[in-house]
Design a protein around this motif. Structure first.
Motif, mmCIF file in Angstrom:
data_model
loop_
_atom_site.group_PDB
_atom_site.id
_atom_site.type_symbol
_atom_site.label_atom_id
_atom_site.label_comp_id
_atom_site.label_asym_id
_atom_site.label_seq_id
_atom_site.Cartn_x
_atom_site.Cartn_y
_atom_site.Cartn_z
ATOM 1 N N ASP A 84 -82.998 28.016 25.326
ATOM 2 C CA ASP A 84 -81.726 27.501 25.118
ATOM 3 C C ASP A 84 -80.558 28.183 24.681
ATOM 4 O OD1 ASP A 84 -83.595 25.403 26.027
ATOM 5 O OD2 ASP A 84 -83.452 24.238 24.108
ATOM 6 N N VAL A 85 -79.320 27.836 25.397
ATOM 7 C CA VAL A 85 -78.110 28.104 24.697
ATOM 8 C C VAL A 85 -77.850 27.611 23.299
ATOM 9 C CG1 VAL A 85 -75.596 28.377 25.020
ATOM 10 C CG2 VAL A 85 -77.123 28.573 26.817
ATOM 11 N N SER A 86 -77.414 28.190 22.395
ATOM 12 C CA SER A 86 -77.210 27.595 21.001
ATOM 13 C C SER A 86 -75.734 26.693 21.021
ATOM 14 C CB SER A 86 -76.977 28.636 19.944
ATOM 15 O OG SER A 86 -78.499 29.071 19.935
ATOM 16 N N VAL A 87 -75.693 25.664 21.538
ATOM 17 C CA VAL A 87 -74.446 24.900 21.754
ATOM 18 C C VAL A 87 -74.211 24.580 20.277
ATOM 19 C CG1 VAL A 87 -75.044 24.157 24.160
ATOM 20 C CG2 VAL A 87 -75.762 22.724 22.261
ATOM 21 N N ILE A 88 -72.784 23.791 20.148
ATOM 22 C CA ILE A 88 -72.184 23.525 19.128
ATOM 23 C C ILE A 88 -72.095 21.890 19.162
ATOM 24 C CG2 ILE A 88 -70.630 23.457 17.286
ATOM 25 C CD1 ILE A 88 -70.115 26.171 18.139
ATOM 26 N N PRO A 89 -72.639 20.911 18.763
ATOM 27 C CA PRO A 89 -72.546 19.382 19.033
ATOM 28 C C PRO A 89 -71.136 19.064 18.599
ATOM 29 C CG PRO A 89 -74.688 19.802 17.872
ATOM 30 C CD PRO A 89 -73.819 21.147 17.758
ATOM 31 N N ASN A 90 -70.543 18.274 19.359
ATOM 32 C CA ASN A 90 -69.119 17.748 19.225
ATOM 33 C C ASN A 90 -68.060 18.823 19.344
ATOM 34 O OD1 ASN A 90 -69.979 15.133 18.183
ATOM 35 N ND2 ASN A 90 -70.882 15.971 16.427
ATOM 36 N N ASN A 91 -68.556 20.038 19.667
ATOM 37 C CA ASN A 91 -67.355 21.082 20.113
ATOM 38 C C ASN A 91 -67.572 21.702 21.346
ATOM 39 O OD1 ASN A 91 -65.757 23.047 20.160
ATOM 40 N ND2 ASN A 91 -65.886 23.768 17.968
ATOM 41 N N ILE A 92 -67.016 20.734 22.425
ATOM 42 C CA ILE A 92 -67.343 21.033 23.671
ATOM 43 C C ILE A 92 -66.543 22.230 24.214
ATOM 44 C CG2 ILE A 92 -65.359 19.647 24.440
ATOM 45 C CD1 ILE A 92 -67.215 18.508 27.014
ATOM 46 N N HIS A 93 -65.339 22.610 23.733
ATOM 47 C CA HIS A 93 -64.886 23.833 24.391
ATOM 48 C C HIS A 93 -65.782 24.930 23.829
ATOM 49 C CE1 HIS A 93 -61.930 21.549 26.299
ATOM 50 N NE2 HIS A 93 -61.542 20.939 25.253
ATOM 51 N N ARG A 94 -65.839 25.263 22.659
ATOM 52 C CA ARG A 94 -66.577 26.115 22.053
ATOM 53 C C ARG A 94 -68.328 26.219 22.933
ATOM 54 N NH1 ARG A 94 -67.481 30.923 21.066
ATOM 55 N NH2 ARG A 94 -68.679 31.784 19.374
ATOM 56 N N SER A 95 -68.965 25.123 22.846
ATOM 57 C CA SER A 95 -70.107 25.138 23.693
ATOM 58 C C SER A 95 -70.061 25.582 25.143
ATOM 59 C CB SER A 95 -70.566 23.657 23.642
ATOM 60 O OG SER A 95 -71.155 23.361 22.317
ATOM 61 N N TYR A 96 -68.746 25.347 25.891
ATOM 62 C CA TYR A 96 -68.606 25.839 26.954
ATOM 63 C C TYR A 96 -68.538 27.322 27.041
ATOM 64 C CZ TYR A 96 -67.179 21.532 29.438
ATOM 65 O OH TYR A 96 -67.290 20.219 30.176
ATOM 66 N N GLU A 97 -67.946 27.937 26.054
ATOM 67 C CA GLU A 97 -67.747 29.285 25.922
ATOM 68 C C GLU A 97 -69.262 30.076 25.878
ATOM 69 O OE1 GLU A 97 -65.347 30.223 22.595
ATOM 70 O OE2 GLU A 97 -63.415 29.403 23.760
ATOM 71 N N LEU A 98 -70.071 29.347 25.177
ATOM 72 C CA LEU A 98 -71.210 29.759 24.937
ATOM 73 C C LEU A 98 -72.208 29.699 26.086
ATOM 74 C CD1 LEU A 98 -71.802 28.524 21.281
ATOM 75 C CD2 LEU A 98 -71.747 30.921 22.009
ATOM 76 N N MET A 99 -72.086 28.628 26.675
ATOM 77 C CA MET A 99 -73.097 28.412 27.909
ATOM 78 C C MET A 99 -72.426 29.264 29.055
ATOM 79 S SD MET A 99 -73.640 24.277 27.964
ATOM 80 C CE MET A 99 -72.014 23.708 27.676
ATOM 81 N N GLU A 100 -70.996 29.207 29.305
ATOM 82 C CA GLU A 100 -70.552 30.228 30.241
ATOM 83 C C GLU A 100 -70.860 31.632 30.104
ATOM 84 O OE1 GLU A 100 -66.264 31.608 32.277
ATOM 85 O OE2 GLU A 100 -66.436 30.298 30.696
ATOM 86 N N LYS A 101 -70.876 32.200 28.918
ATOM 87 C CA LYS A 101 -71.231 33.695 28.807
ATOM 88 C C LYS A 101 -72.707 33.868 29.283
ATOM 89 C CE LYS A 101 -71.012 37.342 25.677
ATOM 90 N NZ LYS A 101 -72.313 37.879 25.872
ATOM 91 N N ALA A 102 -73.496 32.835 28.711
ATOM 92 C CA ALA A 102 -74.955 32.926 28.856
ATOM 93 C C ALA A 102 -75.281 33.059 30.427
ATOM 94 C CB ALA A 102 -75.882 31.998 28.019
ATOM 95 N N ILE A 103 -74.687 32.003 31.156
ATOM 96 C CA ILE A 103 -74.835 32.008 32.370
ATOM 97 C C ILE A 103 -74.410 33.122 33.195
ATOM 98 C CG2 ILE A 103 -74.556 30.658 34.546
ATOM 99 C CD1 ILE A 103 -74.562 28.260 32.470
#
Length: 328
Positions: A84-103
């Motif tokens: 799993d990508v280590s997303v950040i709950p309640n921070n959609i834009h930071r989570s987007y950055e993490l998911m986009e990079k991993a993919i």
């Protein structure tokens, strides 16, 4: 020995924590499962953060050979599960950055990804990653909602807006976008029509599908999409709640699991560069039938990718495309 291990080699309850006990690394991988457990862009029920592991657990009852497509989906692709990508709950834009990079890191290697959501907001990260590498994409989107609503509670980034944001960012080729299975009540009369008239998407309602049949829709998709790099996004609420009760926004009058599988299995001859399966909520899935259907659909996505690999139709990275979308 072939992988993944089938239940007749090792009991289903002896899990490694990955989808069908897939390895986490393989230098020859052409397919990767990746968890995207972000769910705090949901407007009503939450809990899809727990879906990746629930889907993986349900996958343990599946066997390695697909008799319909006549492929070993994970052998043909040397598939891996990268966790799993280590997303950040309640921070959609930071989570987007993490998911986009991993993919993106996977896609740069020519690997087709299957994302396990998460609510439907996560798809925007996958589309950003794919479009950066392959250019503007075709999209096949199964859902009971268009997810093209501009704002909700004055928020522009939520699980009902990924495809209008993708349109604005230039990630999609609108004439090659098909939204299938749309149904249910609306806030306003033009909610569905705006996807057609303003965005230029092909919107096929459940009523359209019942009247025309999926074969005619499939023929139109093949004509319009051709070999354009294509992403498939599947919201589990496309399926009727009687077959998939564990989801966030239930809409009655959907399709059975059998009908759904028939449609997905027919999606051959497309150049898929990525998939995702979203909006499974394990807390509302007490009998695990939603997670099992989700796992089976992921298995079918992998089979479509395996057919590509088997036929040596590998997606080609468009190296001339650097960033086809505007930063918001």
């Amino acid at each position: 020995m072939k992988y993944p291990l089938s239940p007749d080699v090792k009991p289903e309850f002896c899990t490694s924590g990955t989808f069908m006990r897939l390895p986490t690394e393989n230098p020859n991988a052409k397919l990767a499962i990746i968890g995207l457990p972000f769910d705090t862009a949901a407007s009503y029920r939450v809990g899809a953060r727990f879906a990746p592991q629930s889907i993986r657990q349900s996958s343990m009852t599946l066997f390695p050979y697909n008799p319909i497509q006549k492929v070993y989906p994970f052998d043909e692709t040397n598939a891996i599960d990268v966790g799993d990508v280590s997303v950040i709950p309640n921070n959609i834009h930071r989570s987007y950055e993490l998911m986009e990079k991993a993919i993106s890191d996977l896609m740069k290697k020519g690997i087709v990804t299957i994302g396990l959501g998460g609510d439907h907001s996560v798809t925007l990260a996958s589309l950003r990653a794919a479009a950066k590498i392959y250019g503007p994409l075709a999209l096949i989107h199964f859902d009971s909602h268009t997810d093209t609503w501009d704002t909700y509670y004055d928020e522009k980034y939520w699980h009902g807006s990924p495809f209008i944001r993708a349109y604005e960012e230039g990630l999609l080729k609108p004439s090659k976008v098909f939204q299938i299975g749309i149904r249910g009540t609306l806030n306003h009369p033009g909610d569905v029509e705006e996807s057609r008239s303003k965005l230029g998407f092909h919107v096929i309602t459940t009523q359209d599908l019942m009247e025309k049949g999926f074969t005619s829709i499939l023929q139109k998709m093949r004509e319009k999409i051709g070999q354009t790099p294509c992403f498939l996004s599947f919201d589990i609420d496309f399926v009727d709640p009687s077959c998939a009760p564990g989801t966030g926004t239930l809409e009655v009058g959907g399709f059975s699991s059998r009908e759904t599988l028939q449609m997905v299995r027919s999606l051959t001859e497309f150049r898929f560069v990525g998939f995702d399966l979203v909006e499974v909520l394990p807390p509302y899935d007490t009998t695990q039938i939603t997670s099992l259907l989700a796992a089976t659909l992921v298995y079918e996505f992998a089979s479509l990718a395996a057919l590509e690999a088997k036929n040596k139709h590998k997606p080609q990275v468009n190296k001339s495309v650097l960033s086809p979308y505007k930063k918001q």
